[in-house]
Motif scaffolding. Structure first.
Motif, PDB file in Angstrom:
ATOM      1  N   ILE A 105     -14.138  10.891 -11.727  1.00 32.96           N
ATOM      2  CA  ILE A 105     -12.804  11.353 -11.318  1.00 32.96           C
ATOM      3  C   ILE A 105     -12.212  10.418 -10.257  1.00 32.96           C
ATOM      4  N   GLY A 106     -12.806   9.234 -10.137  1.00 31.49           N
ATOM      5  CA  GLY A 106     -12.243   8.217  -9.269  1.00 31.49           C
ATOM      6  C   GLY A 106     -12.453   8.445  -7.791  1.00 31.49           C
ATOM      7  N   GLU A 107     -13.509   9.134  -7.408  1.00 32.81           N
ATOM      8  CA  GLU A 107     -13.790   9.407  -6.007  1.00 32.81           C
ATOM      9  C   GLU A 107     -15.158   8.860  -5.622  1.00 32.81           C
ATOM     10  N   GLU A 108     -15.351   8.689  -4.310  1.00 39.96           N
ATOM     11  CA  GLU A 108     -16.643   8.257  -3.798  1.00 39.96           C
ATOM     12  C   GLU A 108     -17.458   9.466  -3.343  1.00 39.96           C
ATOM     13  N   VAL A 109     -18.766   9.301  -3.351  1.00 40.07           N
ATOM     14  CA  VAL A 109     -19.643  10.366  -2.880  1.00 40.07           C
ATOM     15  C   VAL A 109     -19.382  10.606  -1.398  1.00 40.07           C
ATOM     16  N   PRO A 110     -19.173  11.842  -0.984  1.00 41.38           N
ATOM     17  CA  PRO A 110     -18.927  12.122   0.439  1.00 41.38           C
ATOM     18  C   PRO A 110     -20.050  11.592   1.323  1.00 41.38           C
ATOM     19  N   GLU A 111     -19.648  11.039   2.452  1.00 41.89           N
ATOM     20  CA  GLU A 111     -20.623  10.483   3.392  1.00 41.89           C
ATOM     21  C   GLU A 111     -21.600  11.557   3.862  1.00 41.89           C
ATOM     22  N   GLY A 112     -22.868  11.217   3.855  1.00 36.34           N
ATOM     23  CA  GLY A 112     -23.893  12.110   4.356  1.00 36.34           C
ATOM     24  C   GLY A 112     -24.453  13.090   3.346  1.00 36.34           C
ATOM     25  N   LEU A 113     -23.921  13.081   2.101  1.00 29.31           N
ATOM     26  CA  LEU A 113     -24.385  14.045   1.111  1.00 29.31           C
ATOM     27  C   LEU A 113     -25.861  13.866   0.789  1.00 29.31           C
ATOM     28  N   PHE A 114     -26.350  12.621   0.849  1.00 25.74           N
ATOM     29  CA  PHE A 114     -27.738  12.347   0.475  1.00 25.74           C
ATOM     30  C   PHE A 114     -28.694  12.325   1.662  1.00 25.74           C
ATOM     31  N   ASP A 115     -28.174  12.547   2.861  1.00 18.17           N
ATOM     32  CA  ASP A 115     -29.035  12.483   4.043  1.00 18.17           C
ATOM     33  C   ASP A 115     -30.011  13.661   4.058  1.00 18.17           C
ATOM     34  N   PRO A 116     -31.275  13.434   4.394  1.00 17.91           N
ATOM     35  CA  PRO A 116     -32.229  14.540   4.496  1.00 17.91           C
ATOM     36  C   PRO A 116     -31.916  15.414   5.703  1.00 17.91           C
ATOM     37  N   THR A 117     -32.211  16.691   5.571  1.00 20.24           N
ATOM     38  CA  THR A 117     -31.984  17.644   6.657  1.00 20.24           C
ATOM     39  C   THR A 117     -33.229  18.461   6.975  1.00 20.24           C
ATOM     40  N   GLU A 118     -34.343  18.160   6.316  1.00 16.15           N
ATOM     41  CA  GLU A 118     -35.584  18.873   6.610  1.00 16.15           C
ATOM     42  C   GLU A 118     -36.782  17.981   6.314  1.00 16.15           C
ATOM     43  N   LEU A 119     -37.905  18.306   6.918  1.00 17.27           N
ATOM     44  CA  LEU A 119     -39.195  17.718   6.589  1.00 17.27           C
ATOM     45  C   LEU A 119     -40.059  18.825   6.006  1.00 17.27           C
ATOM     46  N   ASN A 120     -40.952  18.458   5.093  1.00 14.59           N
ATOM     47  CA  ASN A 120     -41.770  19.481   4.461  1.00 14.59           C
ATOM     48  C   ASN A 120     -43.128  18.930   4.078  1.00 14.59           C
ATOM     49  N   ALA A 121     -44.068  19.813   3.847  1.00 17.18           N
ATOM     50  CA  ALA A 121     -45.422  19.462   3.431  1.00 17.18           C
ATOM     51  C   ALA A 121     -46.050  20.669   2.765  1.00 17.18           C
ATOM     52  N   GLU A 122     -47.002  20.416   1.862  1.00  9.74           N
ATOM     53  CA  GLU A 122     -47.666  21.503   1.159  1.00  9.74           C
ATOM     54  C   GLU A 122     -49.138  21.174   0.981  1.00  9.74           C
ATOM     55  N   GLN A 123     -49.967  22.191   1.132  1.00 12.89           N
ATOM     56  CA  GLN A 123     -51.410  22.006   1.001  1.00 12.89           C
ATOM     57  C   GLN A 123     -52.067  23.354   0.718  1.00 12.89           C
ATOM     58  N   ASP A 124     -52.870  23.397  -0.329  1.00 12.48           N
ATOM     59  CA  ASP A 124     -53.656  24.592  -0.657  1.00 12.48           C
ATOM     60  C   ASP A 124     -52.824  25.867  -0.679  1.00 12.48           C
ATOM     61  N   GLY A 125     -51.663  25.797  -1.309  1.00 13.57           N
ATOM     62  CA  GLY A 125     -50.844  26.986  -1.468  1.00 13.57           C
ATOM     63  C   GLY A 125     -50.010  27.369  -0.264  1.00 13.57           C
ATOM     64  N   VAL A 126     -49.975  26.527   0.748  1.00 14.01           N
ATOM     65  CA  VAL A 126     -49.157  26.798   1.931  1.00 14.01           C
ATOM     66  C   VAL A 126     -48.117  25.687   2.058  1.00 14.01           C
ATOM     67  N   ARG A 127     -46.865  26.053   2.093  1.00 14.13           N
ATOM     68  CA  ARG A 127     -45.777  25.088   2.231  1.00 14.13           C
ATOM     69  C   ARG A 127     -45.093  25.284   3.582  1.00 14.13           C
ATOM     70  N   ILE A 128     -44.855  24.181   4.289  1.00 14.52           N
ATOM     71  CA  ILE A 128     -44.179  24.208   5.586  1.00 14.52           C
ATOM     72  C   ILE A 128     -42.882  23.411   5.475  1.00 14.52           C
ATOM     73  N   GLU A 129     -41.803  23.989   5.914  1.00 14.89           N
ATOM     74  CA  GLU A 129     -40.516  23.290   5.979  1.00 14.89           C
ATOM     75  C   GLU A 129     -39.977  23.389   7.398  1.00 14.89           C
ATOM     76  N   VAL A 130     -39.515  22.280   7.939  1.00 15.39           N
ATOM     77  CA  VAL A 130     -38.918  22.246   9.280  1.00 15.39           C
ATOM     78  C   VAL A 130     -37.490  21.757   9.158  1.00 15.39           C
ATOM     79  N   GLU A 131     -36.544  22.593   9.528  1.00 17.84           N
ATOM     80  CA  GLU A 131     -35.134  22.231   9.469  1.00 17.84           C
ATOM     81  C   GLU A 131     -34.714  21.496  10.728  1.00 17.84           C
ATOM     82  N   ALA A 132     -33.549  20.874  10.665  1.00 12.45           N
ATOM     83  CA  ALA A 132     -33.057  20.109  11.805  1.00 12.45           C
ATOM     84  C   ALA A 132     -32.829  20.976  13.029  1.00 12.45           C
ATOM     85  N   ASN A 133     -32.575  22.273  12.834  1.00 14.23           N
ATOM     86  CA  ASN A 133     -32.374  23.170  13.975  1.00 14.23           C
ATOM     87  C   ASN A 133     -33.687  23.705  14.522  1.00 14.23           C
ATOM     88  N   MET A 134     -34.822  23.093  14.074  1.00 18.89           N
ATOM     89  CA  MET A 134     -36.163  23.413  14.558  1.00 18.89           C
ATOM     90  C   MET A 134     -36.650  24.786  14.095  1.00 18.89           C
TER      91      MET A 134
END
Length: 463
Positions: free
Chosen positions: A225-254
């Motif tokens: 449609i002739g537009e560019e991808v909005p700035e920051g759309l692809f930036d990560p906002t969390e860190l995560n990890a998973e092990q033995d059925g336990v998943r941890i996610e940490v958001e930018a707001n801690m």
């Protein structure tokens, strides 16, 4: 991502993707009851031992497309609609971002610093989703473990600057999430993994950034449609990890989210879910406080049985939260509002989600004199308040005030984290046929007026 860019992005998503996004949101959404947070009523007319360095690589790439679609499709609803909702703090573990103790607020002779900057009240509570209120058959049913009481002798409370402010569309300020913040998120994730007994040496930490394939799919949609991808759309906002059925996610707001898959069965003779009675919730809390002491990580974890308010059909239930009870009165108030742990069950009544909240209070502006609750009531009755309650639903009258409490109002869009008096006002016009009463929430700034550039005055409008 600016509001106008968000609107454009929504238009670029096809119907099938939007439908998938809605399904993803419904499947992943978890109810979060914040400290004393009321429900939303309908709108009128509608670490000590450093962990080994883990491997770092991408995680959960197959789910990122759905997350981005859900974020784009639901951002206006979840952030705009709930913009007034309060974030919550974390696990109470002393971290570098914890506020330092201030002066003794109860001692006579305390005086504020002479150069305290003026504060501006953000009175934009627009949501379009409804108003903030609770439903009970009687106000005596209201419960809160808030350590503040009306006879508390406090001279001041601290005010903090929001270190990761977002715009109305939920996008963070220019520059996005800093490397320093990502380092804090990483440290918190590893600390949480240690508390859970996970093998941090083999832990793989990833983020929620989309893969190149997913990025290209977005680019094609915008290019079509002739537009560019909005700035920051692809930036990560969390860190995560998973092990033995336990998943941890940490958001930018801690905020830390821990998910158990499969969910954990607990030695309780009742299901762990919001339908618990108050007595059952208390029993569950006492068990959880002991069994998960290391994860909660508090010196003196206090139980806060959240909720208790009713639905329109007359159903109600409770949730289990904890907050740090150690420290002086001011620190206890801060812990109650900002540093908490929340436990939630799944549909089968097993422990599924634990959330630890650790709000960044590192940028303290100063200790501000606060007004007593009696003065706040005078301002309330004079019309100096903030609310989302429509004028036709009722306005404050002294005989309609059923509860007063002191809380911190802190939204991701606010510049400051400030204390307010929250008044619950009975709304007689909203009494239901089944006898349920509605109590609307009205807020008066607790900071003395001389330090405010604007004292909010309600104009009778809704949203």
């Amino acid at each position: 991502m600016k509001p106008e860019q968000l609107s454009d992005a929504l238009n670029y998503l096809d119907d099938e993707l939007l439908q998938e996004a809605q399904e993803a949101r419904l499947q992943t959404a978890m109810p979060q009851r914040l400290p004393g947070q009321p429900a939303v009523q309908p709108a009128p007319g509608d670490a000590a031992n450093p962990a080994p360095e883990p491997t770092v690589r991408g995680w959960g790439k197959k789910t990122v497309w759905m997350r981005r679609a859900a974020a784009a499709a639901c951002l206006a609803l979840c952030l705009g609609g709930g913009a007034w909702l309060w974030q919550r703090g974390g696990c109470g573990q002393p971290l570098p971002i914890d506020p330092a103790p201030g002066p003794d607020a109860s001692q006579p002779g305390w005086t504020p610093a002479p150069d305290l900057p003026l504060l501006t009240i953000d009175d934009d509570l627009s949501s379009g989703m409804g108003f903030e209120g609770l439903m009970f058959y009687d106000s005596s049913e209201m419960y809160s473990a808030n350590p503040w009481t009306e006879d508390a002798q406090l001279s001041y409370l601290p005010v903090f600057r929001n270190t990761l402010r977002a715009d109305a569309a939920g996008a963070y300020d220019a520059g996005g999430i800093s490397e320093e913040r990502f380092a804090q998120m990483r440290s918190l994730l590893l600390q949480t993994a240690q508390r859970l007994g996970m093998d941090t040496a083999s832990l793989v930490i990833g983020d929620n950034a989309p893969s190149e394939e997913e990025k290209n799919a977005y680019r094609e949609k915008f290019e079509s449609i002739g537009e560019e991808v909005p700035e920051g759309l692809f930036d990560p906002t969390e860190l995560n990890a998973e092990q033995d059925g336990v998943r941890i996610e940490v958001e930018a707001n801690m905020t830390v989210t821990i998910q158990f898959e499969p969910a954990l069965a607990l030695p309780l003779d009742f299901p762990l879910d919001f339908r618990m009675s108050y007595e059952q919730a208390q029993t569950a809390a006492e068990y959880l406080r002991e069994a998960f002491a290391a994860l909660i990580g508090m010196q003196d974890p206090q139980i806060d049985i959240c909720g208790g308010d009713y639905t329109f059909s007359g159903e109600h239930g409770y949730g289990v939260d904890f907050f740090e009870g150690a420290g002086d009165p001011v620190q206890q108030i801060l812990h109650f509002n900002f540093d908490r742990a929340s436990f939630s069950g799944n549909d089968e009544g097993r422990l599924w989600i634990v959330r630890l909240y650790q709000t960044d209070l590192s940028d303290k502006i100063g200790d501000y004199p606060i007004i007593p609750p009696g003065k706040a009531k005078e301002l309330l009755l004079a019309g100096s308040y903030i609310t989302t309650v429509p004028g036709e639903y009722g306005t404050p009258r002294e005989d309609l005030i059923v509860r007063t409490e002191l809380v911190y109002r802190y939204r991701r869009t606010d510049e400051y984290y400030m204390p307010y008096y929250r008044f619950y006002i009975e709304l007689p016009e909203q009494k239901r046929e089944n006898g349920l009463n509605t109590y609307g929430a009205f807020y008066v700034p607790a900071v003395e007026g001389q330090y405010l550039t604007n004292m909010p005055v309600w104009d009778g409008s809704f949203n």
